[in-house]
Every structure is written in structure tokens, then in C-alpha cells.
Design a protein around this motif. Structure first.
Motif, PDB file in Angstrom:
ATOM      1  N   ALA A 126       0.833  -1.207   0.000  1.00 28.11           N
ATOM      2  CA  ALA A 126       0.000   0.000   0.000  1.00 28.11           C
ATOM      3  C   ALA A 126       0.869   1.259   0.000  1.00 28.11           C
ATOM      4  CB  ALA A 126      -0.933   0.014   1.202  1.00 28.11           C
ATOM      5  N   VAL A 127       2.096   1.160   0.521  1.00 22.67           N
ATOM      6  CA  VAL A 127       3.032   2.281   0.511  1.00 22.67           C
ATOM      7  C   VAL A 127       3.885   2.225  -0.749  1.00 22.67           C
ATOM      8  CG1 VAL A 127       4.985   3.368   1.694  1.00 22.67           C
ATOM      9  CG2 VAL A 127       3.090   2.397   3.028  1.00 22.67           C
ATOM     10  N   PHE A 128       4.411   1.042  -1.046  1.00 26.93           N
ATOM     11  CA  PHE A 128       5.236   0.824  -2.241  1.00 26.93           C
ATOM     12  C   PHE A 128       4.308   0.424  -3.381  1.00 26.93           C
ATOM     13  CE2 PHE A 128       8.158   0.661   1.205  1.00 26.93           C
ATOM     14  CZ  PHE A 128       9.355   1.132   0.699  1.00 26.93           C
ATOM     15  N   GLU A 129       3.441   1.355  -3.764  1.00 27.18           N
ATOM     16  CA  GLU A 129       2.409   1.072  -4.752  1.00 27.18           C
ATOM     17  C   GLU A 129       2.905   1.314  -6.175  1.00 27.18           C
ATOM     18  OE1 GLU A 129      -0.901   3.602  -3.831  1.00 27.18           O
ATOM     19  OE2 GLU A 129       0.309   5.404  -3.953  1.00 27.18           O
ATOM     20  N   PRO A 130       2.239   0.712  -7.156  1.00 28.21           N
ATOM     21  CA  PRO A 130       2.644   0.906  -8.551  1.00 28.21           C
ATOM     22  C   PRO A 130       2.696   2.390  -8.924  1.00 28.21           C
ATOM     23  CG  PRO A 130       1.083  -0.886  -8.399  1.00 28.21           C
ATOM     24  CD  PRO A 130       1.142  -0.251  -7.033  1.00 28.21           C
ATOM     25  N   GLY A 131       3.753   2.736  -9.687  1.00 24.66           N
ATOM     26  CA  GLY A 131       3.927   4.111 -10.153  1.00 24.66           C
ATOM     27  C   GLY A 131       4.861   4.944  -9.294  1.00 24.66           C
ATOM     28  N   ARG A 132       5.163   4.485  -8.059  1.00 24.79           N
ATOM     29  CA  ARG A 132       6.067   5.246  -7.192  1.00 24.79           C
ATOM     30  C   ARG A 132       7.509   5.092  -7.667  1.00 24.79           C
ATOM     31  NH1 ARG A 132       4.476   6.550  -1.831  1.00 24.79           N
ATOM     32  NH2 ARG A 132       6.429   7.738  -1.857  1.00 24.79           N
ATOM     33  N   ASP A 133       8.308   6.147  -7.465  1.00 22.99           N
ATOM     34  CA  ASP A 133       9.733   6.124  -7.788  1.00 22.99           C
ATOM     35  C   ASP A 133      10.508   5.521  -6.623  1.00 22.99           C
ATOM     36  OD1 ASP A 133       9.415   7.369 -10.244  1.00 22.99           O
ATOM     37  OD2 ASP A 133       9.820   9.375  -9.472  1.00 22.99           O
ATOM     38  N   VAL A 134      11.430   4.629  -6.940  1.00 22.53           N
ATOM     39  CA  VAL A 134      12.269   4.011  -5.915  1.00 22.53           C
ATOM     40  C   VAL A 134      13.653   3.761  -6.508  1.00 22.53           C
ATOM     41  CG1 VAL A 134      11.540   1.645  -6.393  1.00 22.53           C
ATOM     42  CG2 VAL A 134      12.314   2.216  -4.113  1.00 22.53           C
ATOM     43  N   THR A 135      14.677   3.865  -5.668  1.00 24.01           N
ATOM     44  CA  THR A 135      16.051   3.587  -6.072  1.00 24.01           C
ATOM     45  C   THR A 135      16.611   2.511  -5.161  1.00 24.01           C
ATOM     46  OG1 THR A 135      16.355   5.869  -6.827  1.00 24.01           O
ATOM     47  CG2 THR A 135      18.347   4.586  -6.421  1.00 24.01           C
ATOM     48  N   PHE A 136      17.336   1.569  -5.743  1.00 18.82           N
ATOM     49  CA  PHE A 136      17.939   0.461  -5.002  1.00 18.82           C
ATOM     50  C   PHE A 136      19.447   0.480  -5.181  1.00 18.82           C
ATOM     51  CE2 PHE A 136      13.726  -0.969  -6.236  1.00 18.82           C
ATOM     52  CZ  PHE A 136      13.237  -1.514  -5.061  1.00 18.82           C
ATOM     53  N   ILE A 137      20.145   0.073  -4.133  1.00 14.37           N
ATOM     54  CA  ILE A 137      21.562  -0.230  -4.231  1.00 14.37           C
ATOM     55  C   ILE A 137      21.690  -1.688  -3.836  1.00 14.37           C
ATOM     56  CG2 ILE A 137      23.860   0.153  -3.258  1.00 14.37           C
ATOM     57  CD1 ILE A 137      23.073   3.068  -2.848  1.00 14.37           C
ATOM     58  N   GLY A 138      22.368  -2.459  -4.667  1.00 10.19           N
ATOM     59  CA  GLY A 138      22.527  -3.874  -4.366  1.00 10.19           C
ATOM     60  C   GLY A 138      23.460  -4.555  -5.347  1.00 10.19           C
ATOM     61  N   THR A 139      23.470  -5.875  -5.257  1.00 15.24           N
ATOM     62  CA  THR A 139      24.345  -6.705  -6.077  1.00 15.24           C
ATOM     63  C   THR A 139      23.498  -7.554  -7.007  1.00 15.24           C
ATOM     64  OG1 THR A 139      25.862  -6.805  -4.214  1.00 15.24           O
ATOM     65  CG2 THR A 139      26.193  -8.411  -5.964  1.00 15.24           C
ATOM     66  N   ILE A 140      23.912  -7.646  -8.271  1.00 17.58           N
ATOM     67  CA  ILE A 140      23.193  -8.511  -9.220  1.00 17.58           C
ATOM     68  C   ILE A 140      23.384  -9.949  -8.746  1.00 17.58           C
ATOM     69  CG2 ILE A 140      22.980  -9.295 -11.604  1.00 17.58           C
ATOM     70  CD1 ILE A 140      24.108  -6.562 -12.468  1.00 17.58           C
ATOM     71  N   ALA A 141      22.251 -10.592  -8.398  1.00 17.26           N
ATOM     72  CA  ALA A 141      22.295 -11.927  -7.807  1.00 17.26           C
ATOM     73  C   ALA A 141      21.951 -13.025  -8.799  1.00 17.26           C
ATOM     74  CB  ALA A 141      21.346 -11.995  -6.616  1.00 17.26           C
ATOM     75  N   GLY A 142      21.387 -12.662  -9.928  1.00 20.81           N
ATOM     76  CA  GLY A 142      20.998 -13.667 -10.912  1.00 20.81           C
ATOM     77  C   GLY A 142      19.940 -13.116 -11.847  1.00 20.81           C
ATOM     78  N   TYR A 143      19.190 -14.043 -12.436  1.00 16.87           N
ATOM     79  CA  TYR A 143      18.196 -13.657 -13.430  1.00 16.87           C
ATOM     80  C   TYR A 143      16.940 -14.477 -13.207  1.00 16.87           C
ATOM     81  CZ  TYR A 143      22.173 -11.282 -15.277  1.00 16.87           C
ATOM     82  OH  TYR A 143      23.251 -10.459 -15.376  1.00 16.87           O
ATOM     83  N   GLU A 144      15.816 -13.904 -13.580  1.00 11.62           N
ATOM     84  CA  GLU A 144      14.522 -14.535 -13.376  1.00 11.62           C
ATOM     85  C   GLU A 144      13.766 -14.508 -14.699  1.00 11.62           C
ATOM     86  OE1 GLU A 144      10.871 -12.801 -10.977  1.00 11.62           O
ATOM     87  OE2 GLU A 144      12.449 -13.505  -9.608  1.00 11.62           O
ATOM     88  N   ASP A 145      13.228 -15.656 -15.096  1.00 11.12           N
ATOM     89  CA  ASP A 145      12.423 -15.722 -16.320  1.00 11.12           C
ATOM     90  C   ASP A 145      10.967 -15.486 -15.957  1.00 11.12           C
ATOM     91  OD1 ASP A 145      14.541 -16.316 -18.094  1.00 11.12           O
ATOM     92  OD2 ASP A 145      14.517 -18.413 -17.459  1.00 11.12           O
ATOM     93  N   THR A 146      10.315 -14.644 -16.744  1.00  7.81           N
ATOM     94  CA  THR A 146       8.915 -14.337 -16.504  1.00  7.81           C
ATOM     95  C   THR A 146       8.219 -14.110 -17.845  1.00  7.81           C
ATOM     96  OG1 THR A 146       7.413 -12.928 -15.225  1.00  7.81           O
ATOM     97  CG2 THR A 146       9.251 -11.835 -16.296  1.00  7.81           C
ATOM     98  N   LYS A 147       6.907 -14.010 -17.806  1.00  8.49           N
ATOM     99  CA  LYS A 147       6.131 -13.698 -19.004  1.00  8.49           C
ATOM    100  C   LYS A 147       5.520 -12.317 -18.829  1.00  8.49           C
ATOM    101  CE  LYS A 147       4.436 -17.739 -21.440  1.00  8.49           C
ATOM    102  NZ  LYS A 147       5.040 -17.337 -22.670  1.00  8.49           N
ATOM    103  N   ILE A 148       5.620 -11.516 -19.870  1.00  8.88           N
ATOM    104  CA  ILE A 148       4.941 -10.228 -19.915  1.00  8.88           C
ATOM    105  C   ILE A 148       4.022 -10.322 -21.126  1.00  8.88           C
ATOM    106  CG2 ILE A 148       5.196  -7.744 -20.146  1.00  8.88           C
ATOM    107  CD1 ILE A 148       7.974  -8.047 -18.871  1.00  8.88           C
ATOM    108  N   GLY A 149       2.757 -10.482 -20.848  1.00  3.55           N
ATOM    109  CA  GLY A 149       1.811 -10.783 -21.924  1.00  3.55           C
ATOM    110  C   GLY A 149       2.151 -12.147 -22.487  1.00  3.55           C
ATOM    111  N   GLU A 150       2.411 -12.224 -23.756  1.00  2.00           N
ATOM    112  CA  GLU A 150       2.782 -13.476 -24.415  1.00  2.00           C
ATOM    113  C   GLU A 150       4.292 -13.630 -24.585  1.00  2.00           C
ATOM    114  OE1 GLU A 150       0.666 -15.990 -25.354  1.00  2.00           O
ATOM    115  OE2 GLU A 150      -0.836 -14.820 -24.257  1.00  2.00           O
TER     116      GLU A 150
END
Length: 175
Positions: A101-125
Motif C-alpha cells: 500500500a506504501v510501495f504502490e505501482p507508479g512510485r519512484d524508488v532507487t535500489f543499491i545492491g548486487t546482481i544476484a541472478g536472473y529470473e524468467d517471466t512472461k509479460i503478456g505473451e
């Protein structure tokens, strides 16, 4: 040193000080973007990425965020500007619970971190490979609101001495 050159130099340094990142976002980071990291895997690279939240998914012990990546401006805030520039999408996970409810879609956020890997997902088809970072810092930016200033006085376009709207002095005072 000539004062003519000193004043502009001091002004430039003062303005540059205003454009620094908040303390938690300061530091040196790789220039790799989410799109670059998918093209050439960069697991273990320390990055500072940001964008607009697409989804916030709290899980057991951690919360993962899916973001539409945006270039960062000089203060580290995702630059939404007038362009639709994006470096793709990415996932950032951080230990703990972050309320959707606080971290809702459309809000701006910045992260600092380490690339840990990759995730496969579907966006539409489409099958989509998202870089996933293990975040050390989650910085939610305040919402910027547009404010319209309305004059307090009902004067016309030429100010208080507008010949049609505002007060004016005549031969015997106000008329």
C-alpha cells in the motif's frame, strides 16, 4: 584571482552541492544497466538502479519489487521527465516486509545492491529475462505534486493598477 571569475565559480559549486544524492544513495557504482546485464551477465556487480514500481510482492522473509527501469538523475532519483526512456525491467529483493500500500505501482524508488541472478517471466505473451538484485538499500522517493498558484486578488492581467479591473485613483480618490 580576479573577482569576475571567483563569483561564477562559487555559484557553480553552490549549485552542484544542491544536486547531490541523499546520503544512503551516495557512492561509486557500475554503469551497467538492467538491459546491459541481460545481454552480458554480470552476477556479483554492485549497482544503483531505480525506476517506477510495477508490483510489490511480500513473501516469507523478504519483499521483491518488479520495476520499470529509468535512468537516474544526478541525485539518484529515477528520471521520469518527458521521455519514455527505459532500460527494461528488473527485480529487486530485500529482507523484511515492505507494505504494497506504501510501495504502490507508479512510485519512484532507487535500489543499491548486487546482481544476484536472473529470473524468467512472461509479460503478456512474451518470455522476458529480468535481472535480479539483492538490495542493500531501498529508497522510496516522496511523491512530487504539481501546485498551481492562484493570485489572492482579483486583479486583471496588468496587476493592481489594471485600468479595467483593479483599484485606481481619480480626481477625488477612488473611482
Amino acid at each position: 584571482m580576479n573577482m569576475r571569475f571567483l563569483l561564477p565559480a562559487v555559484a557553480a559549486l553552490s549549485l552542484a552541492a544542491c544536486a547531490t544524492a541523499p546520503k544512503p544513495l551516495q557512492g561509486q557504482f557500475s554503469g551497467v544497466t538492467p538491459r546491459d546485464s541481460v545481454a552480458a551477465p554480470q552476477v556479483g556487480t554492485q549497482v544503483r538502479w531505480g525506476g517506477k514500481i510495477i508490483a510489490t510482492n511480500p513473501g516469507q522473509g523478504q519483499t521483491c519489487f518488479q520495476l520499470l527501469s529509468r535512468p537516474l538523475n544526478s541525485s539518484g532519483r529515477p528520471d521520469s521527465g518527458s521521455s519514455d526512456a527505459s532500460d527494461g525491467r528488473f527485480v529487486a529483493c530485500r529482507a523484511g516486509f515492505y507494505d504494497p500500500a506504501v510501495f504502490e505501482p507508479g512510485r519512484d524508488v532507487t535500489f543499491i545492491g548486487t546482481i544476484a541472478g536472473y529470473e524468467d517471466t512472461k509479460i503478456g505473451e512474451f518470455d522476458y529475462k529480468l535481472p535480479k538484485i539483492q538490495a542493500d538499500v531501498v529508497y522510496l522517493w516522496p511523491v512530487v505534486r504539481d501546485v498551481q498558484v492562484v493570485p489572492a486578488y482579483p486583479y486583471g492581467p496588468w496587476g493592481p493598477y489594471d485600468p479595467w479591473w483593479g483599484p485606481r485613483w481619480g480626481y477625488r480618490g477612488w473611482w
